[in-house]
Design an enzyme around this catalytic site. Structure first.
Site, PDB file in Angstrom:
ATOM      1  N   ARG A 256      -3.411  -0.722   5.250  1.00  0.00           N
ATOM      2  CA  ARG A 256      -3.953  -1.805   4.437  1.00  0.00           C
ATOM      3  C   ARG A 256      -3.006  -2.990   4.278  1.00  0.00           C
ATOM      4  O   ARG A 256      -3.408  -4.139   4.484  1.00  0.00           O
ATOM      5  CB  ARG A 256      -4.352  -1.279   3.050  1.00  0.00           C
ATOM      6  CG  ARG A 256      -5.457  -0.244   3.110  1.00  0.00           C
ATOM      7  CD  ARG A 256      -5.648   0.466   1.802  1.00  0.00           C
ATOM      8  NE  ARG A 256      -4.505   1.344   1.522  1.00  0.00           N
ATOM      9  CZ  ARG A 256      -4.336   2.025   0.400  1.00  0.00           C
ATOM     10  NH1 ARG A 256      -5.224   1.908  -0.576  1.00  0.00           N
ATOM     11  NH2 ARG A 256      -3.297   2.803   0.242  1.00  0.00           N
TER      12      ARG A 256
ATOM     13  N   CYS B  46       0.867  -1.182   0.000  1.00  0.00           N
ATOM     14  CA  CYS B  46       0.000   0.000   0.000  1.00  0.00           C
ATOM     15  C   CYS B  46       0.904   1.231   0.000  1.00  0.00           C
ATOM     16  O   CYS B  46       2.082   1.129  -0.337  1.00  0.00           O
ATOM     17  CB  CYS B  46      -0.991  -0.015   1.166  1.00  0.00           C
ATOM     18  SG  CYS B  46      -0.292   0.198   2.812  1.00  0.00           S
TER      19      CYS B  46
ATOM     20  N   ASP C 268      -8.049   3.761   1.135  1.00  0.00           N
ATOM     21  CA  ASP C 268      -7.118   4.045   2.221  1.00  0.00           C
ATOM     22  C   ASP C 268      -7.920   4.610   3.391  1.00  0.00           C
ATOM     23  O   ASP C 268      -8.496   5.694   3.282  1.00  0.00           O
ATOM     24  CB  ASP C 268      -6.063   5.050   1.753  1.00  0.00           C
ATOM     25  CG  ASP C 268      -4.939   5.220   2.759  1.00  0.00           C
ATOM     26  OD1 ASP C 268      -5.101   4.822   3.932  1.00  0.00           O
ATOM     27  OD2 ASP C 268      -3.889   5.767   2.376  1.00  0.00           O
TER      28      ASP C 268
END
Length: 150
Positions: A14, A8, A122
């Site tokens: 994440r 990420c 996100d």
């Protein structure tokens, strides 16, 4: 031994969740699962407390993971590289040296929605609800990944 990397932006929300989730679904003796970020903002940092909390809720402890930045060497070290969103995917592909590197990179939600290139949002700038949603998305994708690899 199959080696899988989750990527990420900052490697604190994440990708550490994806790493922890997939680790919980695959036998550790047959798989190496790691995570990284395309940016270096959080190198050496533990995951965001909200990621840790949602992981703990589902029995997955990611509290000891440490953020690191994706590097060209990761193409040599990993068999599959999962990007959490299109921006991460593009940043990884820019570092690819050749087609074999590019072939390793996949969008993680394409496991659930083939060829749709959906992003895992996100959750960093939102509340805890976003982390819960991200967990559920990643859990579903990791179920499919684990089933394919077993």
């Amino acid at each position: 031994m199959t080696k899988i990397l989750m990527v990420c932006l900052g490697n604190i929300c994440r990708s550490p969740l994806a790493e922890g989730i997939l680790r919980s679904k695959l036998p550790y003796e047959d798989f190496v699962i790691d995570s990284a970020g395309t940016a270096n903002y959080h190198t050496g940092s533990n995951p965001d407390n909200r990621s840790i909390t949602v992981g703990n809720k589902y029995g997955i402890n990611i509290s000891k993971l440490m953020g690191r930045q994706f590097s060209v060497r990761d193409f040599d070290d990993f068999d599959i590289i999962y990007a959490m969103d299109g921006s991460n995917f593009d940043n990884i592909i820019r570092l690819a040296r050749h087609e074999a590197d590019k072939a390793k990179v996949k969008m993680i939600l394409n496991e659930v929605y083939p060829d749709q290139n959906y992003d895992v949002p996100d959750p960093y700038h939102g509340g805890t609800h976003g982390f819960e949603n991200v967990y559920k998305m990643l859990d579903e994708a990791c179920d499919i990944i684990a089933e394919k690899l077993k």
